[in-house]
Write an enzyme that holds these catalytic residues in place. Structure first.
Site, PDB file in Angstrom:
ATOM      1  N   ASP A   1       0.866  -1.167   0.000  1.00  0.00           N
ATOM      2  CA  ASP A   1       0.000   0.000   0.000  1.00  0.00           C
ATOM      3  C   ASP A   1       0.918   1.238   0.000  1.00  0.00           C
ATOM      4  O   ASP A   1       2.140   1.137   0.087  1.00  0.00           O
ATOM      5  CB  ASP A   1      -0.935  -0.022   1.211  1.00  0.00           C
ATOM      6  CG  ASP A   1      -2.157   0.871   1.005  1.00  0.00           C
ATOM      7  OD1 ASP A   1      -3.177   0.636   1.664  1.00  0.00           O
ATOM      8  OD2 ASP A   1      -2.080   1.802   0.169  1.00  0.00           O
TER       9      ASP A   1
HETATM   10  C1  GLC Z   1      -4.314   4.372   0.028  1.00  0.00           C
HETATM   11  C2  GLC Z   1      -5.223   3.212   0.341  1.00  0.00           C
HETATM   12  C3  GLC Z   1      -5.298   2.188  -0.757  1.00  0.00           C
HETATM   13  C4  GLC Z   1      -5.156   2.859  -2.109  1.00  0.00           C
HETATM   14  C5  GLC Z   1      -3.767   3.432  -2.191  1.00  0.00           C
HETATM   15  C6  GLC Z   1      -3.506   4.143  -3.518  1.00  0.00           C
HETATM   16  O1  GLC Z   1      -3.526   4.657   1.145  1.00  0.00           O
HETATM   17  O2  GLC Z   1      -4.987   2.524   1.565  1.00  0.00           O
HETATM   18  O3  GLC Z   1      -6.552   1.511  -0.621  1.00  0.00           O
HETATM   19  O4  GLC Z   1      -5.369   1.916  -3.141  1.00  0.00           O
HETATM   20  O5  GLC Z   1      -3.479   4.310  -1.121  1.00  0.00           O
HETATM   21  O6  GLC Z   1      -4.292   5.290  -3.598  1.00  0.00           O
END
Ligand code: GLC
Length: 732
Positions: free
Chosen positions: A262
């Site tokens: 993430d």
């Molecule tokens: C965010 C979220 C994730 C998302 C990623 C990219 O922190 O936790 O669900 O896909 O960043 O935006």
């Protein structure tokens, strides 16, 4: 050197890999934020130097193609980039938030919506979405419940599959197909206190039998990628959780796709305190087999040293890079890396809107309809007073995760009422409150005065979109501001008051119910919110939504969910006492030693799976047609469902099972199947279900999945309170 593949074969990918330097390989493992676009010189330089494998947050197809051209023509290996975005519940046209999609209990519609969203995203150059989010979510304080499919593992699993099939289509390389990403692996939905990024502390059995189930289904559905969670699971951050990612996801389930971290979650390993520095963070993430690092640069800074020091093997890096090259190959990027300028959407704008309208309409849950006040007969009404801070909010009705949503496409309730009631009756609109968080003031007074002079009042209230979603959690989940007071004042006029709640989460609405003649509850229904509400209120459609979560009486009841364990002293109506019945100076008593709260008892305000209709359904003749489960076959049951009212309507027929005795305690009920069917007024339908051994398997005390012989209960009905019951046995 351009390594465009002559044809898509695994051998060719190994040929590419063999020609790559270690730096080239590490470059493929890096995903950067491309928000700066062509003006971000460091981005352009990184692409030219082969230090980028994928880019998130570029949604202009011209820029996508420009950056792609740099990668293909100027980088050392000429490997195409893959462009990613969070396409969670629509791209330009917004469908209901996932929690609202779950409330439709219509996976076919969810699949269609995902396909249409993919088509719009593809046109922008996006080939990879970070969806579906299938975190089982049982705490409505948690803002990200909005993105999930609710409290039930089975519902999250079937909707996750539907979205994966919708996004990816039959061929990942086909025009309009984009790679899906099951997230957040795993247990994120159980974040302590409903606070985002806090810890998840669950037993191995709970992790296996609840939180991992939707991901297991996603892997079986062929999901192209999985995202590790930002949170820690029983003390180990998911992004460094070798046992879960290598052990369960890859080795046990055979997942051969790609795992992406993430946002910054590899760098955050040091913040969690599982690593002492960035190099150790890179080591632990690589050891766990996180293939792509999203936005932080631990791999770029430290992976080469780790390989040279022999701490991470070259083969391990090759395996990670092959995951990336294989994703790109499966997407057809080696043969067709550019977004075609003449790409045509997979459907017309009208068809996309129709799907958004249909799904929004099916997402509404009718919670109350006193004396069948709904649907209203617009012919018998001269004026309707539309009130509320959510009645004309094109952006708020879209909900969370709508960075690309076009609020200009939104049809608000006000617009829909004006369009559909034009000529029939007067629409009087008053906001009543500036926002959902406002206090009653002059706006409220004007609204009440206008309401007193109208025939009927429709109040559209709820939560603004920003009050849910990532990092937007609430300790109290009541209707914000003075919305309940506004409805109370509207009701005090003596008029019929219909309340429509548009929210990003379950809310505690017990204090609202006495002032509403009818309540429709929806989770931010998206672009076509208005037409959906108008259709339902004036009877062009009948409500068919069912709660994908439990609605608590108070925040103090959380966690409260239907598939709980029985415990040794389960509460019953005659085993509890109310705090109001306890006299002053009461002495200690042994009465009521069961599982309940003195003030709120043991039952929710509304149970999982609940939803009223404009008709009534009766269930009968639940029959076990055959039971071959002992022999390895299936159990077949049949039930008759009758529409005993005057309106055609959909019913969600739900099947729950209880395993009475297990090597670990088993939930009192578990949803195992459902079917949404249209039953014409006055007619019956026979519905059949079949259950396999896999459906009643679970992760047992012996730490293996399987069936345990014994007695089982089975119920079928229109909610998790279904009481039409049969029992069955499995002998081995
Ligand atoms: C965010 C979220 C994730 C998302 C990623 C990219 O922190 O936790 O669900 O896909 O960043 O935006």
């Amino acid at each position: 050197m351009s390594l465009a593949l002559a044809k898509n074969t695994e051998k060719d990918l190994w040929t590419i890999l063999e020609q790559m330097s270690l730096r080239d390989k590490i470059g493929q493992l890096r995903q950067v934020d491309g928000s700066g676009g062509r003006s971000d010189s460091s981005l352009l330089e990184a692409i030219r130097e082969g230090r980028v494998g994928s880019i998130i947050n570029v949604v202009d197809p011209v820029v996508v193609n420009e950056l792609q051209q740099i990668a293909l023509e100027e980088s050392p290996c000429g490997i195409p980039l893959v462009f990613a975005r969070d396409v969670i519940h629509g791209f330009k046209t917004i469908f209901p938030i996932p929690l609202g999609q779950a409330a439709t209990w219509n996976t076919n519609l969810a699949k269609e919506a995902a396909r249409l969203a993919a088509s719009e995203a593809y046109a922008a150059g996006i080939r990879w979405t970070f969806a579906p989010m299938i975190d089982v979510s049982r705490d409505p304080r948690w803002g990200r419940i909005a993105e999930s499919f609710g409290e039930d593992p089975f519902l999250n699993a079937v909707f996750g599959r539907a979205l994966i099939e919708g996004f990816q289509g039959e061929d990942l390389a086909a025009l309009g197909s984009i790679a899906a990403c099951a997230k957040h692996f795993v247990g994120y939905g159980d974040s302590e206190a409903g606070i985002d990024y806090s810890s998840t502390n669950v037993s191995e059995f709970e992790l296996r039998n609840v939180h991992l189930e939707p991901f297991r289904e996603a892997v079986m559905a062929g999901v192209a990628s999985v995202m590790s969670s930002l949170s820690d699971v029983d003390g180990i951050p998911a992004t460094a959780h070798k046992e879960l990612i290598r052990g369960v996801l890859r080795d046990e389930w055979g997942f051969a796709g790609l795992v992406v971290s993430d946002w910054d979650s590899i760098k955050q390993l040091s913040v969690h305190g599982i690593t002492s520095d960035d190099k150790e963070a890179a080591y632990q993430a690589a050891e766990a087999r996180i293939d792509i690092e999203m936005t932080s640069d631990m791999y770029e800074k430290h992976l080469e040293d780790l390989v040279c020091a022999g701490e991470i093997s070259g083969d391990a890096v090759d395996a990670m890079v092959m995951s990336v090259l294989t994703l790109k190959q499966n997407l057809g990027l080696f043969n067709a890396p550019y977004t075609p300028r003449d790409y045509k959407l997979g459907a017309s704008k009208a068809e996309i809107n129709d799907c958004a309208h249909h799904q929004a309409s099916e997402s509404f849950v009718l919670l109350k309809n006193r004396d069948a006040v709904l649907p209203l007969d617009q012919k018998s009404i001269d004026s309707v007073c539309l009130v509320g801070p959510m009645a004309d909010q094109p952006q708020e009705q879209l909900g969370t995760w709508v960075f690309d949503g076009d609020s200009g496409l939104s049809v608000t309730p006000l617009k829909a009422f004006q369009n559909s009631l034009h000529g029939d009756c007067e629409v009087v609109f008053e906001k009543g409150l500036e926002t959902t968080r406002s206090s009653c003031g002059e706006l409220a007074e004007v609204a009440v005065e206008k309401a007193s002079r109208s025939d009927v009042v429709v109040a559209i209230i709820g939560e603004e979109a920003i009050l849910s979603g990532e990092a937007h959690c609430r300790a109290n989940i009541n209707l914000p501001g003075d919305q309940v007071e506004l409805v109370r004042r509207l009701k005090a006029t003596g008029k019929t008051v219909i309340v429509v709640i548009l929210s990003g989460r379950p809310l505690t609405i017990g204090n609202l119910l006495p002032h509403a003649d009818a309540v429709l509850f929806a989770l931010h229904p998206g672009t076509m919110t208005g037409p959906a509400i108008s259709d339902l209120i004036f009877g062009k459609a009948a409500p068919s939504g069912k709660l994908p979560f439990t609605l608590p009486k108070s925040v103090g009841q959380i966690p409260i969910y239907y598939s709980k364990k029985n415990g040794g002293r389960p509460a019953t109506h005659d085993s509890i006492m109310s705090i109001d019945d306890i006299p002053a100076g009461a002495e200690q008593t042994s009465f009521g030693m069961t599982a309940f709260h003195l003030d709120d008892g043991f039952e929710p305000l509304f149970p999982f799976g609940f939803g009223l209709s404009y008709t009534n359904f009766e269930y009968s003749d639940l029959t076990i047609l055959s039971n071959e489960l002992t022999q390895g076959g299936e159990l077949e049951v049949s039930v008759r469902v009758g529409n005993v009212g005057l309106k055609d309507a959909y019913e969600v027929v739900q099947l729950y099972v209880r395993d009475r005795v297990g090597s670990i305690t088993r939930p009192v009920r578990e949803l195992k199947a459902f079917e949404k069917i249209l039953i014409p007024a006055g007619q019956d339908r026979d519905v059949r279900f079949s259950l396999s051994r896999a459906d009643v398997s679970f992760y047992r005390r012996c730490r293996e999945y399987g069936v345990e012989p014994g007695a089982f209960d089975l119920w079928v009905g229109g909610s998790s309170l279904a009481d039409l019951h049969v029992a069955f046995e499995i002998d081995a």
